[in-house]
Design a protein around this motif. Structure first.
Motif, mmCIF file in Angstrom:
data_model
loop_
_atom_site.group_PDB
_atom_site.id
_atom_site.type_symbol
_atom_site.label_atom_id
_atom_site.label_comp_id
_atom_site.label_asym_id
_atom_site.label_seq_id
_atom_site.Cartn_x
_atom_site.Cartn_y
_atom_site.Cartn_z
ATOM 1 N N SER A 1 -74.256 41.840 10.034
ATOM 2 C CA SER A 1 -73.120 41.830 8.932
ATOM 3 C C SER A 1 -73.766 40.591 8.106
ATOM 4 N N ARG A 2 -74.669 39.972 9.036
ATOM 5 C CA ARG A 2 -75.545 38.595 8.636
ATOM 6 C C ARG A 2 -75.314 36.923 8.124
ATOM 7 N N GLY A 3 -73.865 37.259 9.039
ATOM 8 C CA GLY A 3 -72.807 35.987 9.169
ATOM 9 C C GLY A 3 -71.435 36.308 7.717
ATOM 10 N N ASN A 4 -71.531 37.427 7.463
ATOM 11 C CA ASN A 4 -70.897 37.315 6.058
ATOM 12 C C ASN A 4 -69.829 37.451 7.156
ATOM 13 N N LEU A 5 -68.518 36.635 6.911
ATOM 14 C CA LEU A 5 -67.366 37.291 7.543
ATOM 15 C C LEU A 5 -66.603 38.395 6.753
ATOM 16 N N TYR A 6 -66.844 38.384 5.674
ATOM 17 C CA TYR A 6 -65.792 39.492 5.332
ATOM 18 C C TYR A 6 -65.935 40.679 6.021
ATOM 19 N N ILE A 7 -67.817 41.057 5.752
ATOM 20 C CA ILE A 7 -67.952 42.047 6.196
ATOM 21 C C ILE A 7 -67.597 42.423 7.673
ATOM 22 N N SER A 8 -68.060 40.661 8.943
ATOM 23 C CA SER A 8 -67.991 41.488 10.038
ATOM 24 C C SER A 8 -66.783 41.466 9.597
ATOM 25 N N GLY A 9 -65.593 41.222 9.007
ATOM 26 C CA GLY A 9 -63.770 41.739 9.934
ATOM 27 C C GLY A 9 -63.951 42.785 9.342
ATOM 28 N N ILE A 10 -64.251 43.655 8.789
ATOM 29 C CA ILE A 10 -64.001 44.848 8.333
ATOM 30 C C ILE A 10 -64.617 45.530 9.424
ATOM 31 N N MET A 11 -65.921 45.314 9.628
ATOM 32 C CA MET A 11 -67.131 46.022 10.547
ATOM 33 C C MET A 11 -65.619 45.742 12.153
ATOM 34 N N ALA A 12 -64.904 44.797 12.354
ATOM 35 C CA ALA A 12 -64.756 44.444 13.736
ATOM 36 C C ALA A 12 -62.982 45.314 13.592
ATOM 37 N N THR A 13 -62.785 45.370 12.632
ATOM 38 C CA THR A 13 -61.074 45.333 11.964
ATOM 39 C C THR A 13 -61.106 47.511 12.757
ATOM 40 N N LEU A 14 -62.388 48.237 11.389
ATOM 41 C CA LEU A 14 -62.607 48.873 11.799
ATOM 42 C C LEU A 14 -62.347 49.711 13.582
ATOM 43 N N ILE A 15 -63.585 49.206 14.266
ATOM 44 C CA ILE A 15 -64.183 49.403 15.092
ATOM 45 C C ILE A 15 -62.834 49.455 16.139
ATOM 46 N N THR A 16 -61.998 47.843 16.069
ATOM 47 C CA THR A 16 -61.105 47.973 17.124
ATOM 48 C C THR A 16 -59.641 49.384 17.123
ATOM 49 N N PHE A 17 -59.325 49.527 15.181
ATOM 50 C CA PHE A 17 -58.736 50.872 15.668
ATOM 51 C C PHE A 17 -58.998 51.562 16.054
ATOM 52 N N SER A 18 -60.286 51.846 15.604
ATOM 53 C CA SER A 18 -61.214 53.493 16.351
ATOM 54 C C SER A 18 -61.044 53.056 17.889
ATOM 55 N N GLY A 19 -60.501 52.348 18.646
ATOM 56 C CA GLY A 19 -60.316 52.726 20.100
ATOM 57 C C GLY A 19 -59.437 53.010 20.231
ATOM 58 N N PHE A 20 -58.540 52.294 19.475
ATOM 59 C CA PHE A 20 -56.371 52.634 20.099
ATOM 60 C C PHE A 20 -56.592 54.130 19.436
ATOM 61 N N TYR A 21 -57.362 54.258 18.010
ATOM 62 C CA TYR A 21 -57.393 56.121 17.367
ATOM 63 C C TYR A 21 -57.544 57.047 18.753
ATOM 64 N N LEU A 22 -58.521 56.625 19.247
ATOM 65 C CA LEU A 22 -59.337 57.521 20.121
ATOM 66 C C LEU A 22 -58.710 57.870 21.843
ATOM 67 N N SER A 23 -58.295 56.572 21.800
ATOM 68 C CA SER A 23 -56.909 56.461 23.339
ATOM 69 C C SER A 23 -55.652 57.256 22.456
ATOM 70 N N ASP A 24 -54.716 57.407 21.368
ATOM 71 C CA ASP A 24 -53.588 58.501 21.301
ATOM 72 C C ASP A 24 -54.037 59.223 21.062
ATOM 73 N N MET A 25 -55.463 59.512 20.635
ATOM 74 C CA MET A 25 -56.320 61.346 20.388
ATOM 75 C C MET A 25 -56.616 61.683 22.162
ATOM 76 N N GLY A 26 -56.581 61.093 22.803
ATOM 77 C CA GLY A 26 -56.022 61.939 24.302
ATOM 78 C C GLY A 26 -57.930 61.683 24.733
ATOM 79 N N ILE A 27 -58.920 60.907 24.306
ATOM 80 C CA ILE A 27 -59.865 60.253 24.480
ATOM 81 C C ILE A 27 -59.996 59.690 25.051
ATOM 82 N N LEU A 28 -60.576 58.978 26.306
ATOM 83 C CA LEU A 28 -60.938 57.412 27.264
ATOM 84 C C LEU A 28 -61.945 57.887 27.158
ATOM 85 N N LEU A 29 -62.847 57.146 27.259
ATOM 86 C CA LEU A 29 -64.479 57.455 27.458
ATOM 87 C C LEU A 29 -65.277 56.423 28.502
ATOM 88 N N PRO A 30 -65.695 56.848 29.610
ATOM 89 C CA PRO A 30 -66.525 55.939 30.490
ATOM 90 C C PRO A 30 -66.610 54.987 30.197
#
Length: 350
Positions: free
Chosen positions: A150-179
């Protein structure tokens, strides 16, 4: 040698004590006390990592993770194996370890017992508390990639962190628990980001007690909404869980900083926080190797009829064991190099 920040060590000490409590609540596990503990006891360590984040070459991030997280993971597994080999001498005090299942658990590195998504008939046991080391290993790498890309851009890094975070919750809710606790590493990114923002905008210094109160309110609201199980990236209310984890961490950080400004002697607490890695690993060794804590709780609960007293004594035992660990391990050649490699490297360069 980097100068340690006293209040951060105090937060680490509190966080580790809350982790020990969280694993020892017995009949109170699903109480509001349990919910409050689970809402912040692990997130605070990711928030602190985000707070302390400094951009460095990827090679250093990778090497640091190998030395400071994977080495302790390996050492702890080996110690559990060694201790449980004595089960035949102390069958009532030491668990009998199924080596095949244990090493499968160690390789998968899950914080909970699960049936992998590709074969629901297969069961992989939880490796225990040190799932956290694997989650932080991959979490550190992910957050570093987010900030750099994100080259230090807080908005971009915030969006990326949000998407990745909720992808983690989503995968777990789908029963996909990665190693390797990757779901938890994914779900932790907003905690890193929260810590990063706290330092970036000096939220502790600027908002002080007001920020502490707001953080505390978010912490309580998240606990009232249900449980956060970061080990499997599941929350009854993920948004509130993230806000509560960051808010509760901010509250603990401010209170620890305030405490450091008093004349109270906090040397022992600071040392406990400095040795938080050893505390976690000794706690895991206890959980996976010894049957002592369960006997303490069971005996006291039955003889006194007082659940609070029984739980308190069990917590005290587990805490005492970690204190013994942080006193002894730094004095053991070779063993200490696995846990304190920066201070005691295996090979000293001439």
């Amino acid at each position: 040698m980097k100068k340690r920040v006293d209040w951060i060590d105090i937060v680490r000490a509190v966080g580790m004590f809350l982790i020990i409590m969280g694993h020892t609540l017995e009949v109170y596990t699903y109480s509001i006390v349990g919910k409050l503990i689970f809402a912040v006891h692990v997130p605070v360590f990711f928030v602190l990592s985000g707070y302390l984040y400094k951009e460095k070459p990827f090679k250093k991030v990778f090497k640091g993770g190998n030395v400071n997280l994977l080495l302790p993971y390996l050492a702890t597994l080996l110690i559990v194996v060694i201790i449980t080999r004595f089960n035949f001498i102390f069958p009532n005090w030491i668990y009998n370890l199924d080596m095949r299942n244990f090493w499968i658990s160690a390789l998968y590195g899950s914080g909970t017992t699960l049936n992998p998504f590709w074969d629901k008939s297969l069961t992989i046991n939880a490796i225990g508390a040190i799932w956290f080391l694997l989650a932080m290993y991959f979490g550190n790498i992910l957050f570093d990639l987010i900030i750099k890309s994100s080259r230090g851009n807080l908005y971009i890094s915030g969006i990326m962190a949000t998407l990745i975070t909720f992808s983690g919750f989503y995968l777990s809710d789908m029963g996909i628990l990665l190693p390797w606790s990757i779901n938890a590493a994914l779900a932790s990114q907003l905690f890193y980001y929260g810590g990063y923002l706290i330092r970036k905008f000096d939220l502790i210094g600027k908002y002080g007690m007001f920020g502490c109160i707001i953080g505390g309110v978010l912490w309580i609201i998240s606990a009232q909404s249900g449980f956060l199980y970061l080990n499997i990236a599941h929350a009854d209310s993920p948004i509130l869980a993230v806000l509560g984890g960051i808010g509760g961490s901010l509250t603990l950080m401010y209170l620890a900083k305030l405490l450091c400004e008093t004349k109270v002697n906090l040397k022992a607490v600071k040392y406990y926080g400095q040795m938080s890695l050893i505390v976690l690993c000794v706690h895991l060794i206890d959980l996976n190797s010894f049957a002592i804590s369960g006997k303490i709780y069971g005996t006291l609960a039955q003889t006194t009829g007082n659940q609070i007293f029984a739980v308190s004594m069990e917590i005290l035992y587990r805490f005492f064991l970690t204190v013994v660990g942080i006193i002894i391990i730094p004095k053991l050649p070779v063993v200490r190099s696995f846990y304190l490699n920066r201070t005691y490297p295996f090979f000293v360069r001439k």
